[in-house]
Design a protein around this motif. Structure first.
Motif, mmCIF file in Angstrom:
data_model
loop_
_atom_site.group_PDB
_atom_site.id
_atom_site.type_symbol
_atom_site.label_atom_id
_atom_site.label_comp_id
_atom_site.label_asym_id
_atom_site.label_seq_id
_atom_site.Cartn_x
_atom_site.Cartn_y
_atom_site.Cartn_z
ATOM 1 N N LEU A 49 0.823 -1.207 0.000
ATOM 2 C CA LEU A 49 0.000 0.000 0.000
ATOM 3 C C LEU A 49 0.860 1.260 0.000
ATOM 4 C CD1 LEU A 49 -2.780 -1.082 2.521
ATOM 5 C CD2 LEU A 49 -2.934 -0.950 0.032
ATOM 6 N N SER A 50 1.984 1.241 0.719
ATOM 7 C CA SER A 50 2.855 2.420 0.753
ATOM 8 C C SER A 50 3.557 2.628 -0.580
ATOM 9 C CB SER A 50 3.890 2.274 1.867
ATOM 10 O OG SER A 50 3.275 2.237 3.133
ATOM 11 N N MET A 51 3.928 1.550 -1.257
ATOM 12 C CA MET A 51 4.613 1.687 -2.538
ATOM 13 C C MET A 51 3.651 2.053 -3.666
ATOM 14 S SD MET A 51 7.521 -1.307 -2.468
ATOM 15 C CE MET A 51 8.380 -0.567 -3.861
ATOM 16 N N PHE A 52 2.394 1.711 -3.531
ATOM 17 C CA PHE A 52 1.407 2.154 -4.505
ATOM 18 C C PHE A 52 1.037 3.611 -4.256
ATOM 19 C CE2 PHE A 52 -0.469 -2.249 -5.651
ATOM 20 C CZ PHE A 52 0.421 -2.342 -6.687
ATOM 21 N N SER A 53 0.641 3.912 -3.040
ATOM 22 C CA SER A 53 0.126 5.227 -2.655
ATOM 23 C C SER A 53 -0.866 5.706 -3.710
ATOM 24 C CB SER A 53 1.280 6.214 -2.435
ATOM 25 O OG SER A 53 1.972 6.464 -3.636
ATOM 26 N N ILE A 54 -0.904 6.992 -3.934
ATOM 27 C CA ILE A 54 -1.878 7.525 -4.894
ATOM 28 C C ILE A 54 -1.322 7.517 -6.310
ATOM 29 C CG2 ILE A 54 -1.266 9.971 -4.889
ATOM 30 C CD1 ILE A 54 -4.271 10.521 -4.305
ATOM 31 N N VAL A 55 -0.014 7.233 -6.447
ATOM 32 C CA VAL A 55 0.638 7.259 -7.752
ATOM 33 C C VAL A 55 0.021 6.242 -8.695
ATOM 34 C CG1 VAL A 55 2.822 6.827 -8.942
ATOM 35 C CG2 VAL A 55 2.787 8.173 -6.852
ATOM 36 N N VAL A 56 -0.321 5.072 -8.172
ATOM 37 C CA VAL A 56 -0.800 4.008 -9.040
ATOM 38 C C VAL A 56 -2.118 4.380 -9.714
ATOM 39 C CG1 VAL A 56 -2.164 2.746 -7.313
ATOM 40 C CG2 VAL A 56 -1.022 1.486 -9.145
ATOM 41 N N PHE A 57 -2.882 5.293 -9.140
ATOM 42 C CA PHE A 57 -4.154 5.685 -9.745
ATOM 43 C C PHE A 57 -4.078 7.028 -10.481
ATOM 44 C CE2 PHE A 57 -5.631 2.795 -6.372
ATOM 45 C CZ PHE A 57 -6.454 1.966 -7.113
ATOM 46 N N LEU A 58 -3.237 7.948 -10.035
ATOM 47 C CA LEU A 58 -3.264 9.301 -10.581
ATOM 48 C C LEU A 58 -1.985 9.719 -11.288
ATOM 49 C CD1 LEU A 58 -5.093 11.247 -7.722
ATOM 50 C CD2 LEU A 58 -6.061 10.241 -9.793
ATOM 51 N N ARG A 59 -0.954 8.873 -11.354
ATOM 52 C CA ARG A 59 0.276 9.310 -12.003
ATOM 53 C C ARG A 59 0.789 8.328 -13.056
ATOM 54 N NH1 ARG A 59 -1.327 13.305 -10.557
ATOM 55 N NH2 ARG A 59 -0.351 14.934 -9.281
ATOM 56 N N ILE A 60 0.058 7.279 -13.368
ATOM 57 C CA ILE A 60 0.469 6.381 -14.446
ATOM 58 C C ILE A 60 0.436 7.118 -15.776
ATOM 59 C CG2 ILE A 60 -0.108 4.297 -15.739
ATOM 60 C CD1 ILE A 60 1.121 3.696 -13.049
ATOM 61 N N GLY A 61 -0.668 7.813 -16.048
ATOM 62 C CA GLY A 61 -0.764 8.578 -17.291
ATOM 63 C C GLY A 61 0.267 9.687 -17.358
ATOM 64 N N PHE A 62 0.534 10.330 -16.247
ATOM 65 C CA PHE A 62 1.534 11.398 -16.203
ATOM 66 C C PHE A 62 2.895 10.873 -16.639
ATOM 67 C CE2 PHE A 62 4.995 13.236 -13.704
ATOM 68 C CZ PHE A 62 4.905 14.585 -14.048
ATOM 69 N N VAL A 63 3.314 9.723 -16.105
ATOM 70 C CA VAL A 63 4.641 9.186 -16.413
ATOM 71 C C VAL A 63 4.705 8.708 -17.857
ATOM 72 C CG1 VAL A 63 6.313 7.389 -15.830
ATOM 73 C CG2 VAL A 63 5.070 8.567 -14.006
ATOM 74 N N VAL A 64 3.743 7.884 -18.293
ATOM 75 C CA VAL A 64 3.779 7.336 -19.648
ATOM 76 C C VAL A 64 3.525 8.428 -20.681
ATOM 77 C CG1 VAL A 64 2.719 5.663 -21.206
ATOM 78 C CG2 VAL A 64 3.060 5.083 -18.803
ATOM 79 N N GLY A 65 2.628 9.367 -20.378
ATOM 80 C CA GLY A 65 2.313 10.414 -21.335
ATOM 81 C C GLY A 65 3.496 11.318 -21.640
ATOM 82 N N HIS A 66 4.257 11.683 -20.643
ATOM 83 C CA HIS A 66 5.396 12.569 -20.868
ATOM 84 C C HIS A 66 6.646 11.812 -21.290
ATOM 85 C CE1 HIS A 66 3.588 16.360 -19.564
ATOM 86 N NE2 HIS A 66 3.020 15.700 -18.552
#
Length: 909
Positions: A49-66
């Protein structure tokens, strides 16, 4: 002198019912009763849960998109490579002893000392406090994005008022919920974490299914501000389903402005966001005080969590690149809701990850604070954090941490603090890597973690990687954190901290600088003084002792008989050149110490007292065995000793073999009498020195004494008999300090590359009326705690010995037990036959068929370790004592008879 029958580490293997050793290091807030959490609930769940945090839901597109798929995968690999290096160090330290409460702080402080450990522990604590506040404010913002009165999305319900005061109220209410769960104990926290884990897993499962089940669609994007405050027409991103053209377009990088901040994205900025969301690897280690078996749970659970999260991130990167165009990825970071079969489930996942991250940070912070308070590093300031409940829950530390999080929440926006939090985490990770690196470089015998997939290279690379990431994420925060660490370390140094922990500088600094910094059993190593009469006959022993020193002090001592008053000059000084050449040719790392004395016994006393410097002084005396065997000239068979000492000089200089006298002829008088030989052993024990008597070392094959990685693959055994075979039946199942010393020395020898192929066997003697199995199980448990890998075999006393087991007598050595000479001699012969009967026997039940009765079947015994009894109190019995040792060790091949007087093993971290 402490009695060796009541040692520091006393383990009753046989005898009274239930008299087993106690589990060392329960050490949680409330002792063993507080340790309730399993590997899954205590480590896997909070770490995932700590390694997922909110990134897994709200920053996948941010990383892959840029960054594009290829660079995103490269970022993920680099991030996890850095994290895995630290995980390897955590696993090594956690499996090297009993881990108490405090997680990373406990590991660092017990290795690097209270000054460094306390400063980094406090910074790690503050990072968890601020991380809890950041997670809560992120949760508040995520809730207000949907339910706030000013929500902009078409699906917003707009029922919650917004503003600074309202956000503070919502955050405080959520903090109250989180604090209530943590205050009620680790059990409730584990159940709450498991519930959130199920919610997050269900949400992720729905997202993964949606990538496959949902057809192509256009997804409205957040409105764009136009010129003069006007809004541009609506625009859309495209979910194409699995499409090779979409994947091709998403392979390369396409850095653009972040629509939430307006900042231009780069590789470094995107990598920092991804790495920030993956730094929860210590969440399980922070629960070390509540884990049933932290030494097993922390490595296993952390590795499982890292592997699981890595797989999920890779899967989401690929699915997003296959199905979403770059516009959707870059302009709507929360696109998972738009493509989900049931969008509310994604919201539940977002809220659950944020809530679990805040819970993990708060309970981790409370455990670190409680450990800091318990160690009393910061005085009365942390005194309230020492309070615990009856069940061992440190609710005082939870309330203390809750108050600090509430203060941080008052600051409102914490975007700038997020980088500081990550940098503080990286400081702690670098310190863990540095701790493991220091332990590996110190090469102390007690550092033998059961987890072996690490080296000093991984530790050093982990330190460098963490420092590099600190400055990549925020150079200002990185510099400030190092400055803060220095100031806190200076404060703790001035205040003074505990000196009884044993930290690695006690092993490294004296090892490098010969300083006296105190000694601790964790970093004990053999410091050998080998007394040599004529090195021609002692060359194999000289090399064997070099293998046993394990990086410690090694002194070759020699006593020249004489009285300086009656001599025109000192006869010792001219001998140093030959002895130093001996050390060079024998390829051993040893110092030479020569003395002049009227007797060998007095010379040995001088050498034991004055050899070495500061913290590097001999703690173990090594002697060759005193018997009638004619000495061999080992120089003749070794080419290194037949060549000139310096062949570069014109004409050369004499061979080293000519600089030492030939071996003593059989029957010629000796420089040392049997009486003085035993008296020398007794003197060393009186001076609190361990004693090793080496017999028949010349029978060792040369490859066993080489400095290489082992010249033979042939399987051999190293047999250890850790019980006094010459003690009557007043307690042979008692493993005392001397028995543990034997185990330690045998383990040290097994660390030498030339002995890696040898298997360690430990023998337990049972009386004819003792049930087999119980003692073996207890000894195996002891070996597990000491991290010693060995085979354990029980043998019945008298088996194959031709003599009955002796009757019970008062506890004590045979020489002081009232046994007559005849009975003692029979006992020694019986023990010798017992040992010989086991030499050459394989394990696993022995052979069958024609060879069933042979003792020479199976791997041979390369070296035998025997318990050396104390010499008798009456000097008149010294010759009889030596005769019994001769009988005990007769025809056993290479044998070391050892008596240890100092504790050398440790089960603490």
């Amino acid at each position: 002198m402490a009695s060796e029958s009541s040692p520091l580490l006393a383990y009753r293997l046989l005898g009274e019912e239930g008299a087993a050793f106690s589990a060392n290091g329960a050490g949680g807030p409330g002792g063993a009763s507080a340790r309730k959490l399993s590997t899954f609930l205590g480590v896997v769940v909070p770490t995932v849960l700590s390694m997922f945090s909110i990134v897994v839901f709200l920053r996948i597109g941010f990383v892959v998109g840029h960054a594009g798929l290829l660079q995103a995968l490269a970022m993920l690999l680099v991030a996890y490579f850095i994290l895995v290096l630290t995980v390897l160090s955590v696993c090594a330290i956690a499996t090297n002893g009993a881990v108490q409460g405090g997680g990373a702080y406990f590991m660092i402080s017990r290795t690097l000392g209270p000054e460094v450990g306390g400063s980094i522990g406090l910074m790690f604590y503050l990072a968890n406090v601020c991380g809890c506040a950041v997670s809560l404010l992120g949760l508040v913002e995520a809730v207000l994005d949907v339910f706030g009165a000013d929500a902009t999305g078409s699906s917003g319900l707009r029922v919650l008022p917004q503003g600074y005061g309202w956000s503070l109220l919502y955050g405080s209410l959520l903090l109250g919920l989180v604090g209530g769960v943590c205050t009620l104990g680790a059990g409730l926290y584990a159940r709450a974490s498991f519930l959130t884990f199920l919610l997050v897993s269900g949400s992720l499962a729905s997202v993964l299914v949606s990538f496959v089940a949902v057809g192509p669609r256009d997804i409205p994007l957040p409105p764009r501000p136009g010129p003069n405050g006007s809004s541009l027409p609506p625009w859309f991103g495209h979910f194409t389903g699995f499409n090779s053209s979409t994947l091709k377009d998403n392979l390369g990088a396409g850095y653009a402005e972040d629509y939430t901040t307006g900042a231009m994205m780069t590789f470094a900025s995107v990598f920092a966001v991804l790495f920030n969301g993956c730094t929860g690897i210590m969440a399980g280690a922070n629960m070390s005080g509540e884990l049933k078996d932290p030494s097993r749970a922390i490595p296993l659970g952390t590795i499982i969590a890292v592997a699981y999260t890595f797989f999920i991130y890779i899967l989401l990167f690929f699915l997003s690149s296959f199905t979403c165009d770059r516009t959707l990825l870059q302009k709507d970071y929360g696109f998972f809701r738009a493509i989900s079969l049931w969008p509310p489930l994604v919201l539940i996942g977002i809220y659950a990850t944020s809530l679990s991250a805040s819970m993990s940070s708060l309970i981790g912070a409370s455990r670190i604070l409680h450990a800091l308070a318990r160690d009393d590093l910061f005085g009365v300031i942390l005194a309230p954090a020492k309070v615990v409940s009856r069940g061992g829950n440190p609710w005082g530390a939870v309330l203390y941490s809750w108050g600090l999080v509430q203060l941080v929440l008052l600051a409102g926006k914490l975007n700038t603090l997020a980088a500081v939090v990550t940098v503080f985490y990286l400081v702690a990770y670098a310190a863990v890597d540095l701790s493991c690196l220091s332990l590996e470089w110190a090469s102390a015998p007690n550092f033998r973690p059961t987890f072996s997939l690490f080296s000093w290279h991984t530790c050093l690379l982990g330190v460098a990687s963490c420092l590099l990431m600190m400055f990549l994420i925020s150079p200002g925060a990185a510099g400030g954190s190092l400055l803060l660490m220095g100031l806190l370390s200076a404060l703790l140094t001035a205040r003074g901290g505990p000196s009884s922990w044993g930290y690695v500088s006690q092993a490294l600094v004296p090892h490098l600088l010969w300083l006296e910094l105190g000694d601790h059993v964790k970093f004990w190593r053999p410091q050998l003084l080998l007394l040599v009469g004529n090195p021609r006959g002692a060359l194999p022993l000289l090399r064997l002792a070099n293998q046993l020193k394990k990086g410690g002090l090694y002194v070759l001592g020699h006593v020249t008989l004489g009285d300086l008053d009656s001599l025109p000059s000192d006869p010792v000084q001219p001998q140093y050149g030959a002895w130093l050449s001996l050390v060079d040719r024998a390829q051993v790392k040893a110092f030479v110490d020569l003395t002049l004395s009227p007797s060998v016994r007095q010379g040995a006393q001088h050498l034991l007292r004055i050899s070495g410097l500061g913290g590097m002084k001999p703690n173990t005396l090594v002697l060759g065995f005193y018997d009638d065997t004619p000495p061999q000239d080992h120089f003749l068979a070794d080419p290194a000793f037949s060549e000139p000492v310096d062949s570069t000089r014109e004409g050369g200089s004499p061979a080293l073999s000519t600089l030492f006298p030939p071996p003593r002829a059989p029957g010629s008088p000796r420089a040392l009498s049997p009486q003085d030989y035993v008296a020398t052993v007794a003197d060393a024990l009186k001076m609190n020195k361990n004693v090793v008597l080496a017999r028949a070392c010349g029978d060792l094959p040369p490859e066993r004494l080489s400095r290489g990685s082992g010249g033979t693959s042939q399987l051999h055994h190293v047999d250890v008999w850790p019980l006094n075979l010459l003690r009557p039946r007043g307690g042979p199942g008692y493993v005392d300090v001397c028995g543990l010393f034997l185990l330690q020395m045998a383990t040290i020898l097994g660390m030498v590359p030339a002995w890696h192929s040898a298997r360690l066997r430990i023998f337990l003697c049972l009386g004819p009326r003792e049930a087999p199995g119980a003692a073996e199980g207890r000894l195996r448990a002891l070996l597990s705690k000491l991290r010693i890998r060995a085979e354990v075999q029980e043998v019945v006393w008298g088996e194959g010995a031709g003599a009955p087991a002796p009757e019970e007598e008062e506890e004590g050595d045979f020489v002081n037990s009232g046994l007559g000479d005849t009975e003692a001699e029979a006992l020694a012969r019986s023990a010798n036959a017992l040992v010989r009967a086991q030499q050459g026997r394989g394990t696993g039940g022995g052979p069958s068929g024609p060879e069933a009765g042979r003792d020479d079947v199976g791997p041979a015994t390369a070296l035998t370790f025997l318990y050396l009894p104390r010499p008798p109190a009456d000097p008149a019995r010294y010759p009889h004592y030596l005769a019994l040792l001769e009988t005990l060790s007769h025809d056993l091949g290479p044998t070391l008879l050892i008596h240890g007087v100092t504790p050398v093993t440790c089960t603490d971290l």
